[in-house]
Design a protein around this motif. Structure first.
Motif, short mmCIF file in Angstrom:
data_model
loop_
_atom_site.label_atom_id
_atom_site.label_comp_id
_atom_site.label_asym_id
_atom_site.label_seq_id
_atom_site.Cartn_x
_atom_site.Cartn_y
_atom_site.Cartn_z
N LYS A 249 0.86 -0.91 -0.13
CA LYS A 249 0.17 -0.10 0.02
C LYS A 249 0.86 0.89 -0.32
O LYS A 249 0.22 2.07 0.06
N THR A 250 1.68 1.02 0.23
CA THR A 250 2.61 1.95 -0.15
C THR A 250 3.25 3.28 -1.11
O THR A 250 3.01 4.46 -1.03
N TYR A 251 2.12 3.00 -2.09
CA TYR A 251 2.48 4.02 -3.58
C TYR A 251 0.99 4.05 -4.01
O TYR A 251 0.51 4.54 -4.54
N ARG A 252 -0.15 3.29 -2.76
CA ARG A 252 -1.36 3.54 -2.97
C ARG A 252 -2.04 5.15 -3.31
O ARG A 252 -2.76 5.95 -4.58
N GLU A 253 -1.25 5.71 -2.91
CA GLU A 253 -1.73 7.27 -2.87
C GLU A 253 -1.10 7.61 -3.94
O GLU A 253 -2.07 9.09 -4.72
N LEU A 254 -0.39 7.67 -4.67
CA LEU A 254 0.14 7.99 -6.41
C LEU A 254 -1.46 8.52 -7.02
O LEU A 254 -1.50 8.90 -7.85
N PHE A 255 -1.92 6.96 -7.05
CA PHE A 255 -3.17 6.24 -7.92
C PHE A 255 -4.20 7.84 -7.26
O PHE A 255 -5.25 7.65 -8.49
N ASP A 256 -4.62 8.12 -6.38
CA ASP A 256 -5.08 9.16 -5.65
C ASP A 256 -5.40 10.22 -6.06
O ASP A 256 -5.93 11.16 -6.08
N ALA A 257 -3.89 11.24 -7.10
CA ALA A 257 -3.79 12.35 -6.84
C ALA A 257 -3.75 12.45 -8.79
O ALA A 257 -2.85 12.15 -9.18
N ASP A 258 -4.19 14.00 -9.21
CA ASP A 258 -4.22 13.74 -10.25
C ASP A 258 -2.90 14.67 -10.68
O ASP A 258 -2.33 16.66 -10.37
N LEU A 259 -1.71 14.13 -10.76
CA LEU A 259 0.17 14.69 -11.07
C LEU A 259 0.02 14.83 -12.06
O LEU A 259 -0.65 15.32 -13.60
N LYS A 260 0.72 16.43 -12.41
CA LYS A 260 1.45 17.28 -13.87
C LYS A 260 1.21 15.94 -14.84
O LYS A 260 1.59 16.58 -15.59
N ALA A 261 2.95 15.45 -14.30
CA ALA A 261 3.44 14.52 -14.66
C ALA A 261 2.68 13.94 -15.50
O ALA A 261 3.51 13.10 -16.73
N ALA A 262 1.35 13.06 -15.19
CA ALA A 262 0.79 12.23 -15.35
C ALA A 262 -0.71 13.02 -15.31
O ALA A 262 -1.06 11.67 -14.49
N PRO A 263 -1.50 13.71 -16.28
CA PRO A 263 -2.84 13.77 -14.89
C PRO A 263 -4.24 12.40 -15.76
O PRO A 263 -3.65 12.24 -16.49
N VAL A 264 -4.69 12.24 -14.50
CA VAL A 264 -6.15 11.98 -14.66
C VAL A 264 -6.86 11.85 -16.38
O VAL A 264 -7.29 13.13 -15.91
N THR A 265 -7.32 11.08 -17.18
CA THR A 265 -7.50 11.57 -18.18
C THR A 265 -8.61 10.36 -18.18
O THR A 265 -10.55 11.01 -18.33
N TYR A 266 -9.25 9.48 -17.13
CA TYR A 266 -10.57 8.83 -17.04
C TYR A 266 -10.15 8.33 -15.83
O TYR A 266 -8.69 7.84 -16.11
N ASP A 267 -11.05 7.81 -14.96
CA ASP A 267 -11.24 6.78 -13.56
C ASP A 267 -12.07 6.58 -13.39
O ASP A 267 -13.25 6.83 -13.31
N ASP A 268 -12.43 4.31 -13.20
CA ASP A 268 -13.36 4.11 -12.84
C ASP A 268 -12.48 3.13 -12.02
O ASP A 268 -12.55 2.19 -12.33
N ARG A 269 -12.79 3.19 -11.13
CA ARG A 269 -11.89 2.01 -9.97
C ARG A 269 -13.00 1.41 -9.55
O ARG A 269 -12.31 0.97 -8.41
N THR A 270 -13.66 1.22 -9.93
CA THR A 270 -15.25 1.02 -9.52
C THR A 270 -15.47 -0.09 -10.36
O THR A 270 -16.20 -0.05 -11.04
N ALA A 271 -15.37 -1.61 -10.17
CA ALA A 271 -15.36 -2.65 -10.91
C ALA A 271 -16.35 -2.48 -11.73
O ALA A 271 -17.70 -2.59 -10.79
N ARG A 272 -16.73 -3.37 -13.03
CA ARG A 272 -18.64 -3.45 -13.32
C ARG A 272 -18.69 -5.07 -13.38
O ARG A 272 -17.25 -5.77 -13.93
N PRO A 273 -19.57 -5.54 -13.92
CA PRO A 273 -19.94 -6.89 -13.74
C PRO A 273 -19.58 -7.34 -14.74
O PRO A 273 -20.32 -6.01 -16.27
#
Length: 278
Positions: A249-273
């Protein structure tokens, strides 16, 4: 959180704590290369698919980087012709995972945990990685995480395969990629994904930005190696696979941030059936 994520990205852009060994997959019947930490038991492993006509040597830095962080990384050198079979390339990625989980690696008996396997790839290799992760595609171990960079559509379509994949996905696209622009490729794959997924755009990244060294294909394809792109891809891939394959879990926060070096374009981390079979 943003400052923490930026620090984590910088930390993971550097080589990890493990010494790295290099091996030849051809010794067991499949052309390609494998990088491993010098020691370790029950390690995670990733099979990586090269881009169109690219040799695996153009990704050795990325593979070595993953190994330095404790991840066995292997890349088959098959289907490098002008008209590759994407389906068979995907099968080779699955075969690569089978090889690293069943054979003794390294002089000290490095072992891979069959429950900690991922696939990754660049360009058509990214599309083939998606095909390889689809349930029911041939035999072999289950893929638990998928990461792509500048993913390109395949035959059969990677977007169709994505509809059935419940494993977590991370897709990186370049905002200056003219060969496999996000629209119709990484974005379409991400929006079709059945499991948790995130799409990030890397500023100024061209199609060949993630590759290393020189190759004749640079006269045909857009872009050239970009050191800043390589660093970001290495860091994000490392964070993703350590998080998803090992439960770290050390690096989990990296994916919760909208980084200038790699901004989030699409995020759906809730699994769909996944849809029921036709």
């Amino acid at each position: 959180m943003a400052s923490t994520a930026k620090r984590l990205l910088e930390e993971l852009s550097h080589q990890g704590p493990h010494d790295v060994l290099r091996g030849d997959l051809a010794l067991v019947g499949l052309p390609g290369v494998v990088f491993t930490p010098r020691t370790g038991l029950n390690l995670p492993a990733v099979a990586f698919g090269h881009g169109w006509v690219q040799p695996p040597g153009r990704y050795h830095g990325l593979l070595r980087h993953l190994a330095s962080w404790g991840i066995v990384a292997a890349a088959p050198a098959t289907h490098r012709g002008a008209l590759p079979s994407h389906r068979l390339f995907a099968a080779d990625l699955r075969s690569t995972l089978e090889i690293v989980t069943t054979l003794r690696l390294g002089v000290d008996g490095i072992s891979v945990d069959r429950t900690k396997l991922g696939v990754a790839g660049h360009s058509v290799g990214g599309g083939a990685a998606v095909l390889a992760a689809a349930p029911g595609e041939g035999t072999g171990p289950e893929v638990k995480a998928v990461a792509t960079v500048a993913a390109a559509q395949t035959i059969p379509p990677a977007t169709t395969a994505a509809l059935t994949i419940t494993a977590p996905g991370l897709h990186l696209a370049g905002d200056s990629d003219l060969i496999a622009p996000a629209t119709g490729n990484a974005e379409a794959i991400s929006k079709a994904w059945a499991g948790p997924v995130q799409l990030r755009t890397i500023p100024k990244m061209t199609h060949l930005g993630v590759t290393e060294g020189t190759h004749w294909s640079q006269a045909l394809l857009q872009g050239k190696p970009q050191h800043s792109v390589q660093r970001r891809v290495r860091a994000l891939f490392t964070a993703f696979f350590l998080t998803k394959l090992t439960g770290d879990k050390t690096y989990r926060e990296l994916f919760d941030a909208d980084l200038k070096a790699a901004p989030v374009t699409y995020d759906d981390r809730t699994a769909r059936p996944a849809p029921a079979p036709a």
